[in-house]
Write a protein that holds these residues in place. Structure first.
Motif, mmCIF file in Angstrom:
data_model
loop_
_atom_site.group_PDB
_atom_site.id
_atom_site.type_symbol
_atom_site.label_atom_id
_atom_site.label_comp_id
_atom_site.label_asym_id
_atom_site.label_seq_id
_atom_site.Cartn_x
_atom_site.Cartn_y
_atom_site.Cartn_z
ATOM 1 N N TRP A 112 7.555 8.952 -18.510
ATOM 2 C CA TRP A 112 7.899 7.704 -19.176
ATOM 3 C C TRP A 112 8.407 8.020 -20.580
ATOM 4 N N CYS A 113 9.468 7.343 -20.973
ATOM 5 C CA CYS A 113 10.058 7.523 -22.308
ATOM 6 C C CYS A 113 10.122 6.134 -22.942
ATOM 7 N N ILE A 114 9.284 5.894 -23.943
ATOM 8 C CA ILE A 114 9.017 4.526 -24.400
ATOM 9 C C ILE A 114 9.287 4.355 -25.889
ATOM 10 N N ASP A 115 10.004 3.305 -26.214
ATOM 11 C CA ASP A 115 10.131 2.849 -27.598
ATOM 12 C C ASP A 115 9.537 1.445 -27.638
ATOM 13 N N PRO A 116 8.319 1.300 -28.146
ATOM 14 C CA PRO A 116 7.639 0.002 -28.097
ATOM 15 C C PRO A 116 8.280 -1.067 -28.972
ATOM 16 N N LEU A 117 8.993 -0.651 -30.016
ATOM 17 C CA LEU A 117 9.742 -1.594 -30.852
ATOM 18 C C LEU A 117 10.909 -0.853 -31.484
ATOM 19 N N ASP A 118 12.026 -0.845 -30.788
ATOM 20 C CA ASP A 118 13.226 -0.242 -31.361
ATOM 21 C C ASP A 118 13.874 -1.264 -32.284
ATOM 22 N N GLY A 119 14.309 -0.799 -33.453
ATOM 23 C CA GLY A 119 14.874 -1.726 -34.427
ATOM 24 C C GLY A 119 13.798 -2.315 -35.326
ATOM 25 N N THR A 120 12.859 -1.473 -35.743
ATOM 26 C CA THR A 120 11.790 -1.961 -36.628
ATOM 27 C C THR A 120 12.355 -2.510 -37.932
ATOM 28 N N LEU A 121 13.432 -1.901 -38.431
ATOM 29 C CA LEU A 121 14.022 -2.389 -39.683
ATOM 30 C C LEU A 121 14.557 -3.810 -39.538
ATOM 31 N N PRO A 122 15.417 -4.122 -38.552
ATOM 32 C CA PRO A 122 15.831 -5.518 -38.414
ATOM 33 C C PRO A 122 14.669 -6.461 -38.115
ATOM 34 N N PHE A 123 13.652 -5.974 -37.380
ATOM 35 C CA PHE A 123 12.481 -6.809 -37.141
ATOM 36 C C PHE A 123 11.792 -7.156 -38.458
ATOM 37 N N ALA A 124 11.588 -6.150 -39.305
ATOM 38 C CA ALA A 124 10.927 -6.380 -40.600
ATOM 39 C C ALA A 124 11.760 -7.279 -41.502
ATOM 40 N N LEU B 12 33.527 -2.182 -33.057
ATOM 41 C CA LEU B 12 32.592 -1.089 -33.330
ATOM 42 C C LEU B 12 31.271 -1.714 -33.748
ATOM 43 N N ILE B 13 30.236 -1.519 -32.950
ATOM 44 C CA ILE B 13 28.962 -2.207 -33.162
ATOM 45 C C ILE B 13 27.934 -1.274 -33.776
ATOM 46 N N ASP B 14 27.331 -1.716 -34.854
ATOM 47 C CA ASP B 14 26.229 -0.980 -35.484
ATOM 48 C C ASP B 14 25.520 -1.918 -36.451
ATOM 49 N N ARG B 15 24.790 -2.871 -35.913
ATOM 50 C CA ARG B 15 24.132 -3.867 -36.768
ATOM 51 C C ARG B 15 22.654 -4.041 -36.455
ATOM 52 N N GLY B 16 22.156 -3.291 -35.473
ATOM 53 C CA GLY B 16 20.746 -3.392 -35.127
ATOM 54 C C GLY B 16 20.183 -2.032 -34.790
ATOM 55 N N GLY B 17 19.086 -2.016 -34.052
ATOM 56 C CA GLY B 17 18.562 -0.765 -33.545
ATOM 57 C C GLY B 17 19.469 -0.215 -32.458
ATOM 58 N N ALA B 18 19.298 1.046 -32.118
ATOM 59 C CA ALA B 18 20.173 1.697 -31.151
ATOM 60 C C ALA B 18 20.156 1.000 -29.795
ATOM 61 N N LYS C 17 27.078 7.319 -32.740
ATOM 62 C CA LYS C 17 26.257 8.071 -33.686
ATOM 63 C C LYS C 17 26.846 9.472 -33.778
ATOM 64 N N ARG C 18 27.443 9.803 -34.907
ATOM 65 C CA ARG C 18 28.086 11.104 -35.068
ATOM 66 C C ARG C 18 27.045 12.207 -35.264
ATOM 67 N N PRO C 19 27.367 13.429 -34.870
ATOM 68 C CA PRO C 19 26.471 14.558 -35.164
ATOM 69 C C PRO C 19 26.315 14.718 -36.676
ATOM 70 N N GLU D 182 17.907 15.681 -39.666
ATOM 71 C CA GLU D 182 17.248 15.090 -38.513
ATOM 72 C C GLU D 182 17.486 13.584 -38.480
ATOM 73 N N GLY D 183 17.660 13.060 -37.277
ATOM 74 C CA GLY D 183 17.900 11.634 -37.115
ATOM 75 C C GLY D 183 18.897 11.408 -36.001
ATOM 76 N N GLY D 184 19.745 10.405 -36.183
ATOM 77 C CA GLY D 184 20.707 10.078 -35.140
ATOM 78 C C GLY D 184 20.067 9.429 -33.933
ATOM 79 N N GLY D 185 18.851 8.918 -34.121
ATOM 80 C CA GLY D 185 18.097 8.374 -33.010
ATOM 81 C C GLY D 185 17.329 9.462 -32.283
ATOM 82 N N CYS D 186 16.423 9.032 -31.414
ATOM 83 C CA CYS D 186 15.593 9.961 -30.649
ATOM 84 C C CYS D 186 15.750 9.691 -29.157
ATOM 85 N N LEU D 187 15.155 10.527 -28.347
ATOM 86 C CA LEU D 187 15.276 10.408 -26.900
ATOM 87 C C LEU D 187 14.956 9.000 -26.417
#
Length: 251
Positions: free
Chosen positions: A92-104, A164-170, A187-189, A193-198
């Protein structure tokens, strides 16, 4: 992993995502304490709230029993990587809340994301729930892509222009690529560290593959969702596009 078992596991993931997402939305207009964590180089990757942890707890109550029953590993954002993803055939590969910044910041762009990934790094099911609009997306390998549990009849026309969309979480950025096609999310190389995670890309990669859209790293290679060296994607980058014609423009 046969299709019948994937369908059973997908239903469990859907229930977990909806339960967690509905809880998240209950907190969406409240003042939430934001904490920092050591993860990535961007502000978006470094913040966490109590709601992230509450969401994970809800999800794991439903997901944990399947780990023992079906011999599955687990990788989830708000817990340490126990490396079971390298020991089991699927995890299982889980993101319980992707986009924490827009949520906050109390704006659209957050979601719950749950995927089942093979040891080889390919997602075989993906579930995304947008609690703000109560929209459910899910896909199962070789069984198609669905929106609110109905087969998603997705056939957008490419007219030479795109957004070109980039206004929320991945996760929601990827979903918006489909909703607002023609569109792409990139997401460019980069060195840091960053660029999102698995876990940011696992569920939506399955959705894109099943619906017939384009998802790859920045070099056009299939996303490796079980990298042994790092959970970050900054070394290879990520590209989501509604149409293959867009690749020649943005790459």
């Amino acid at each position: 992993m046969n299709e019948q078992r994937l369908e059973v596991l997908c239903e469990i993931a859907i229930e977990a995502a909806i339960q967690a997402g509905d809880m998240i939305e209950e907190y969406s207009e409240r003042d939430i304490a934001v904490k920092n964590k050591d993860c990535g180089s961007s502000r978006a990757s470094q913040i966490v709230t109590e709601v992230d942890l509450m969401s994970q707890e809800i999800i794991l109550k439903l997901i944990h029993p399947t780990c023992e029953k079906y011999d599955l590993g687990l990788l989830t954002e708000e817990s340490d990587d126990d490396l079971s993803r390298f020991q089991k055939d699927y995890f299982w590969c889980i993101d319980p809340l992707d986009g924490t910044l827009p949520f906050a910041e109390k704006r659209p762009g957050y979601a719950v994301s749950i995927a089942l990934v093979s040891r080889e790094g390919r997602a075989c099911l993906g579930v995304v729930y947008d609690p703000r609009t109560k929209t459910l997306y899910h896909a199962i390998k070789n069984l198609g892509a669905f929106r609110n549990k109905k087969i998603w009849d997705w056939k957008p026309i490419f007219d030479g222009s795109y957004e070109l969309i980039d206004r929320g979480g991945a996760v929601m950025n990827a979903c918006w690529v489909l909703e607002e096609a023609p569109a792409c999310f990139v997401k460019r190389p980069k060195i840091t560290e960053g660029g999102g995670c698995l876990w940011d890309y696992a569920a939506t990669s399955c959705l894109f593959e099943e619906i017939g859209a384009v998802v790859s790293d920045s070099h056009g290679n299939t996303l490796n969702l079980n990298n042994k060296e790092t959970v970050f994607m900054n070394r290879v980058g990520v590209l989501y596009a509604s149409h293959r014609e867009i690749l020649g423009i943005v790459s």
